[in-house]
Design an enzyme around this catalytic site. Structure first.
Site, short mmCIF file in Angstrom:
data_model
loop_
_atom_site.label_atom_id
_atom_site.label_comp_id
_atom_site.label_asym_id
_atom_site.label_seq_id
_atom_site.Cartn_x
_atom_site.Cartn_y
_atom_site.Cartn_z
N THR A 1 2.74 5.56 -0.09
CA THR A 1 3.08 4.19 0.26
C THR A 1 4.60 4.03 0.28
O THR A 1 5.30 4.78 -0.40
CB THR A 1 2.49 3.29 -0.86
OG1 THR A 1 1.09 3.35 -0.74
CG2 THR A 1 2.98 1.88 -0.82
N GLY B 1 0.66 3.96 -6.04
CA GLY B 1 -0.23 4.69 -6.94
C GLY B 1 -1.67 4.34 -6.67
O GLY B 1 -1.99 3.78 -5.61
N GLY C 1 -4.35 2.31 -6.36
CA GLY C 1 -4.34 0.86 -6.24
C GLY C 1 -5.30 0.11 -7.14
O GLY C 1 -4.97 -0.97 -7.64
N1 ASP Z 1 -1.21 1.90 -3.85
C1 ASP Z 1 -1.75 2.33 -2.58
C2 ASP Z 1 -3.19 1.92 -2.50
O1 ASP Z 1 -3.89 2.06 -3.46
C3 ASP Z 1 -1.65 3.80 -2.37
C4 ASP Z 1 -0.30 4.39 -2.56
O2 ASP Z 1 0.52 3.89 -3.29
O3 ASP Z 1 -0.03 5.41 -1.93
O4 ASP Z 1 -3.61 1.52 -1.45
#
Ligand code: ASP
Length: 353
Positions: A221, A273, A275
């Site tokens: 992300t 992270g 989510g």
């Molecule tokens: N936090 C994001 C999600 O869970 C994923 C990520 O941070 O890469 O959609």
């Protein structure tokens, strides 16, 4: 007297040992950069990012991508633009870069689609906008901003959000635009692991009961937090979510207070992270609340919220920038793509712990 001092040393030993124990149990990193004043801090995802798995070429490409994003946002801030403008411009660069899991290069859902989430928040007014599960908007962060500024809503999802973005004059693309081979392969690996695990163990629930899997052990992300010349904070986050996600799953990024939050009285935050854990811990708002109600510094509050995520079994990291330009970048994964720029234009980029 002697017995007393012996007892006292024993007590101290106990304190030292138990604090060492806490350290050993917690995989935790923090750049602790609070001495310097930053105007823009970014992340490109946290996860199992190990130097031994990285080629020099790939590392250079990631660093170049982060640098380009930082320079873009910094230029906007130097020109006197708002932190919102800087956050949007910075995130657009990262969305257009296929290396990051946002915009082009987003991960695939279980059904082989790219469904993206994004959010932006204005720390001055507490206005916010977000989109979830969109597949045709080239820059989801721009759509989040349009929701904030051109509608009476905060959050829009799926086809409705796409329709709104089109009417707002944003660039609409064919869903195939977001596809990259690397992410497609990531999905194939996740699907294979899914079916293998379900064959090996009948009690295993494919991709966990959450319906998502962090198969490539890397999130990705993107996010930005900025402080402008007028002293206003803003935060933004954009993501493709998690590989192999199912049933219209939405992550923390577009949920105000979970993955994204900004408040001029405290801090601007963007998370990355697993989510589900960030939603359940209401991470971004919790960080701000710890500063507002308990008087914690941005470092203390950042550390506390990431530890809470870890306690639940989740992993990831965040970037946080307080109203005085002090930054914290805690994470409990092996690495987090991250970068910062000071008001004087000094850029720092880091990947590993
Ligand atoms: N936090 C994001 C999600 O869970 C994923 C990520 O941070 O890469 O959609």
């Amino acid at each position: 007297m002697k017995t007393f001092s012996l007892l006292r040393s024993a007590a101290w030993m106990l304190v030292i040992c138990s604090s060492l124990q806490v350290r050993a149990d917690t995989t935790y990193a923090d750049d602790s950069t609070h001495q310097e004043k930053y105007v823009l801090v970014i992340h490109g995802g946290a996860g199992t990012i190990l130097k031994k798995n990285m080629t020099a070429q790939k590392e250079a490409a990631y660093k170049a991508g982060l640098e380009e994003a930082l320079k873009t946002g910094y230029k906007a801030l130097q020109a006197g633009k708002s932190s919102l403008d800087a956050v949007e411009a910075t995130i657009r660069v990262l969305e257009d870069n296929p290396l990051f899991n946002a915009g082009k290069g987003a991960v695939f859902t279980h059904d082989g689609r790219n469904e993206m989430d994004a959010a932006i928040m204005n720390g001055k007014t507490l206005e916010a906008g977000s989109v979830a599960g969109v597949s045709t908007i080239r820059n989801p962060i721009a759509a989040a901003r349009a929701v904030m500024e051109k509608s009476e809503h905060v959050m829009m999802a799926g086809r409705g959000a796409e329709q709104f973005a089109k009417e707002a004059g944003l660039e609409i693309v064919d869903p195939a635009y977001f596809r990259t081979e690397e992410r497609w392969e990531g999905l194939q690996k996740a699907l294979k692991a899914d079916s293998l695990k379900s064959r090996l163990d009948h009690s295993y629930q494919p991709a966990g009961k959450l319906g998502v899997e962090n198969i490539d052990n890397k999130f990705g992300t993107v996010g930005a937090v900025a402080l402008d010349k007028a002293g206003n904070l803003a935060a933004g986050t954009s993501t493709g979510g998690m590989t192999n996600k199912k049933y219209g799953r939405i992550g923390d990024a577009p949920i105000i207070g979970a993955g994204t939050y900004a408040n001029n009285n405290t801090v601007a935050v963007s998370c990355t992270g697993w989510g589900e854990f960030f939603i359940r811990s209401v991470v971004a708002y919790d960080l701000s609340a710890l500063m507002a109600y308990k008087g914690l510094t941005v470092q203390e509050a950042g550390k506390a919220v990431i530890e809470k995520v870890g306690t639940l079994g989740g992993n990831g990291g965040l970037i946080a920038l307080d109203k005085n330009g002090h930054a914290a970048l805690p994470f409990n994964t092996e690495g987090m793509y991250r970068g910062m720029v000071t008001a004087e234009g000094k850029i720092t980029i880091e990947i590993y712990k």
